[in-house]
Design a protein around this motif. Structure first.
Motif, mmCIF file in Angstrom:
data_model
loop_
_atom_site.group_PDB
_atom_site.id
_atom_site.type_symbol
_atom_site.label_atom_id
_atom_site.label_comp_id
_atom_site.label_asym_id
_atom_site.label_seq_id
_atom_site.Cartn_x
_atom_site.Cartn_y
_atom_site.Cartn_z
ATOM 1 N N UNK A 451 83.809 106.746 32.360
ATOM 2 C CA UNK A 451 84.596 105.635 32.907
ATOM 3 C C UNK A 451 85.281 104.846 31.781
ATOM 4 N N UNK A 452 86.184 103.970 32.190
ATOM 5 C CA UNK A 452 86.993 103.170 31.250
ATOM 6 C C UNK A 452 87.804 104.058 30.303
ATOM 7 N N UNK A 453 88.242 105.201 30.799
ATOM 8 C CA UNK A 453 89.024 106.117 29.971
ATOM 9 C C UNK A 453 90.439 105.575 29.793
ATOM 10 N N UNK A 454 90.889 105.499 28.528
ATOM 11 C CA UNK A 454 92.293 105.238 28.226
ATOM 12 C C UNK A 454 92.918 106.493 27.613
ATOM 13 N N UNK A 455 92.412 106.879 26.459
ATOM 14 C CA UNK A 455 92.857 108.118 25.822
ATOM 15 C C UNK A 455 91.685 108.721 25.080
ATOM 16 N N UNK A 456 91.173 109.839 25.593
ATOM 17 C CA UNK A 456 90.054 110.532 24.952
ATOM 18 C C UNK A 456 90.380 112.021 24.899
ATOM 19 N N UNK A 474 90.676 103.514 32.919
ATOM 20 C CA UNK A 474 90.468 102.076 32.805
ATOM 21 C C UNK A 474 91.183 101.381 33.954
ATOM 22 N N UNK A 475 90.490 100.524 34.709
ATOM 23 C CA UNK A 475 91.132 99.872 35.862
ATOM 24 C C UNK A 475 92.416 99.148 35.470
ATOM 25 N N UNK A 476 93.434 99.254 36.323
ATOM 26 C CA UNK A 476 94.765 98.678 36.146
ATOM 27 C C UNK A 476 95.555 99.289 34.986
ATOM 28 N N UNK A 477 94.947 100.229 34.260
ATOM 29 C CA UNK A 477 95.637 100.868 33.131
ATOM 30 C C UNK A 477 95.726 102.373 33.330
ATOM 31 N N UNK A 478 94.650 102.970 33.750
ATOM 32 C CA UNK A 478 94.577 104.424 33.867
ATOM 33 C C UNK A 478 94.249 105.064 32.535
ATOM 34 N N UNK A 497 92.446 107.563 38.772
ATOM 35 C CA UNK A 497 93.371 106.927 37.816
ATOM 36 C C UNK A 497 93.312 107.620 36.458
ATOM 37 N N UNK A 498 93.264 108.924 36.489
ATOM 38 C CA UNK A 498 93.043 109.677 35.261
ATOM 39 C C UNK A 498 93.837 110.984 35.295
ATOM 40 N N UNK A 499 94.300 111.402 34.117
ATOM 41 C CA UNK A 499 95.061 112.643 33.969
ATOM 42 C C UNK A 499 94.339 113.596 33.034
ATOM 43 N N UNK A 500 94.281 114.873 33.405
ATOM 44 C CA UNK A 500 93.905 115.938 32.479
ATOM 45 C C UNK A 500 95.194 116.507 31.897
ATOM 46 N N UNK A 535 98.173 106.972 36.814
ATOM 47 C CA UNK A 535 97.858 106.812 35.400
ATOM 48 C C UNK A 535 99.159 106.811 34.610
ATOM 49 N N UNK A 536 99.078 106.579 33.320
ATOM 50 C CA UNK A 536 100.284 106.461 32.497
ATOM 51 C C UNK A 536 101.064 107.759 32.409
#
Length: 635
Positions: A451-456, A474-478, A497-500, A535-536
């Motif tokens: 959780x709270x993934x931004x860029x990993x 990450x909530x409201x950010x993705x 809210x996440x991209x592979x 997500x972004x």
């Protein structure tokens, strides 16, 4: 003796050196000015909680943690034998080869030491005090120890006969050491600097020698120092605010080198270097021990082939096999249950690590100052098994060894992730440092979440099976997970809210440890998996690199885009094969360019339920591209 006004050294010597005396008690505070060495057995020294001081104590010898107030030491007999192994000794074996068994007797004790590996001066898989329990023939005996590591044919083992110190127990002491000028460097500020300090107890070549109820402060060397000990207990001991922590070997509650069958329990430290240090230890347990002010690491092993260690219900930073190549960077079958830590560092050559109900929490060295990398796990993927664990800010997986026979598995765990960190290490060209190399094996993750993934980065792993496991931005950010994993099978769970973002298989470039491989990747999403939100990257699954070669399999899954610009899949290049059968897509769009489905590729979409999905950016149909019939479309 009545109090500390008169030094108690002569009285202590008179009592302990009398073989008829088996118990010595203190009923007042005492001061000692000598460093005593005793070669005897069967003595109990009980201070009944009184204070022991060392005002005016003589200088120690140089670099000597055994220069304690009381040092109980077994004696080498001078009988020695060396054998060069004519065949392997297998792991778990308790039958050992000797050159001539006629000098061995049942119930005799020996220091057994294998010659070190060439890669490190202290790389010895066997270096213990052991007892002969059976003699088989002219060249084989049984020892009271099951070998933790295979010893190969041709390795020399030296046996030295020892008369150990038995049952020398020290109990219930309140020890106050003496001040040592602060240093803060790796050099002695003056020649006798490390000879000033004092510590209460040390044991070498000792059997069934216990230390209990020792509470210490202002010590320099370890409170309880052990080498070549077996079958012992250290319990209810405490160290607060030692004189030194930065100089190697200082500020420990207990240092244990070449030990077997130890039990350390109900101990605690405050602002110490280490509570419990194992160097070449086997079959030991640490239980209900706790360290605060723990940035130096209360629980550590050096990596000198430790094995079969168990930690239960402790708290404080953990660092295993982390002292360098000199010792071997190696440990095996370490189990930790119900542990709270600022960090758990187990990323060297640690095989069959089990972590159960362990929690890495963000910690502060002082108000407002966060401990670096706290709230994190660093683990080696070689028989790794984690169950019910949490990390507030990071888990990082690497692979520095390939010894395990059991599978790698993470079950019912939860990991927060900081921006820029790595779930699995990628290739770093030219990097061979253990703990920073990629994972070339398989891993199954069950009932877990990131959780709270931004860029990993998922920078390696050959096959990753995800069962009911979630990746949440990450909530409201993705967030975005950069995927270098060769194959991912997602059964249940999904992306929120996440991209592979697929980057090509992790070993497509190769390095000194991994041969260059093709870039092919596989992504399967099935078993009721769900993708939702946005997500972004504006896509749940995405491939941009023109060198990517990816096979996409969509089965029983649901994908729900939060807005019209979010793609269920966005395939902008490379060579691709896509099959979607029985999937459900809601909102958003598909994006797959014609050039990504040329010769050698296919796009087959059938029996899917689509609700309000923009299909305008699908590739043109052809013999190998089919998506317009056999689907149920709701506008």
């Amino acid at each position: 003796m009545f109090g500390a006004s008169q030094n108690a050294d002569d009285a202590l010597d008179a009592l302990i050196n009398d073989p008829a005396i088996h118990r010595v008690e203190a009923h007042s505070d005492l001061n000692f000015v000598k460093r005593h060495v005793y070669h005897r057995s069967d003595i109990e020294v009980d201070f009944h909680g009184h204070t022991v001081t060392t005002e005016g104590i003589e200088l120690n010898t140089l670099d000597n943690p055994f220069g304690a107030v009381m040092f109980f030491q077994g004696v080498a007999t001078g009988v020695t034998q060396t054998v060069t192994l004519t065949e392997d000794i297998s792991e778990y074996s308790d039958i050992f080869e000797v050159a001539d068994s006629s000098i061995f007797e049942v119930d005799s004790w020996w220091h057994a030491q294998v010659k070190n590996n060439a890669a490190g001066g202290a790389q010895r898989e066997l270096d213990y005090l052991v007892k002969v329990t059976e003699i088989f023939d002219a060249t084989h005996v049984r020892l009271n120890y099951k070998l933790g590591w295979l010893l190969a044919k041709g390795r020399p083992i030296t046996y030295k006969k020892i008369n150990p110190a038995f049952r020398c127990n020290v109990r219930n002491m309140s020890f106050i050491g003496i001040p040592v000028p602060p240093n803060g460097t790796s050099l002695r500020p003056f020649p006798t600097w490390d000879q000033i300090g004092s510590n209460p107890v040390a044991y070498e070549f000792a059997v069934e020698c216990d230390a209990s109820g020792i509470k210490a402060s202002k010590v320099f060397w370890p409170v309880v120092m052990r080498r070549y000990n077996t079958h012992y207990v250290t319990e209810r001991c405490q160290l607060m605010n030692p004189e030194e922590r930065d100089w190697g070997g200082t500020g420990y509650l207990t240092q244990q080198i070449n030990v077997l069958y130890g039990h350390i329990r109900d101990c605690n430290t405050s602002n110490a270097r280490h509570l419990n240090d194992f160097t070449c230890a086997g079959y030991c347990m640490v239980e209900n021990c706790h360290g605060d002010g723990d940035e130096y690491g209360p629980f550590v092993t050096h990596g000198q082939y430790e094995h079969d260690l168990t930690y239960i219900n402790n708290s404080g930073l953990l660092s295993f096999a982390n002292s360098g190549t000199t010792w071997g960077d190696s440990a095996k079958r370490v189990t930790v249950k119900k542990h709270i830590a600022s960090r758990i560092v187990a990323s060297k050559r640690l095989t069959d690590l089990t972590l159960e109900d362990c929690h890495a929490v963000v910690t502060y060295t002082k108000p407002g100052v966060k401990m670096a990398n706290s709230g994190s796990f660093w683990v080696n993927m070689d028989g790794l098994q984690m169950r019910g664990c949490t990390a507030q800010e990071m888990v990082t997986i690497s692979k520095g060894s390939s010894r395990a026979k059991r599978k790698n598995m993470i079950d019912s765990c939860s990991f927060g992730m900081l921006k820029g960190y790595e779930i699995a290490r990628p290739i770093r060209t030219g990097t061979t440092q253990v703990g920073y190399t990629p994972s070339n094996g398989e891993l199954t993750i069950i009932n877990s979440e990131f959780y709270n993934i931004e860029e990993v980065t998922l920078g390696s792993i050959n096959k990753l099976t995800l069962i009911n496991t979630w990746f949440k931005g990450l909530p409201q950010v993705g967030g975005t997970v950069k995927v270098g994993t060769r194959e991912i099978i997602m059964q249940g769970g999904g992306l929120v809210d996440c991209c592979f973002l697929f980057t090509g298989a992790w070993d497509k470039v190769g390095d000194v440890n991994n041969a260059r491989n093709n870039p092919d990747q596989w992504m399967t999403i099935d078993g009721g998996a769900i993708c939702s939100g946005t997500n972004a990257e504006k896509a749940f699954l995405k491939s941009v690199d023109p060198t990517n070669v990816i096979t996409w399999n969509f089965g029983n899954c649901t994908s729900v885009a939060a807005d019209a610009s979010t793609a269920h899949f966005q395939i902008l290049g490379g060579l691709n094969k896509l099959r979607a059968n029985g999937s459900q897509f809601t909102g958003g769009k598909y994006e797959a360019v014609d050039s990504a489905f040329g010769n050698g590729s296919y796009f087959f979409m059938v029996s899917c339920l689509e609700e309000g999905v923009n299909r305008a950016a699908l590739p043109a149909e052809s013999d190998t591209v089919k998506h317009s019939t056999g689907n149920f479309l709701l506008v």
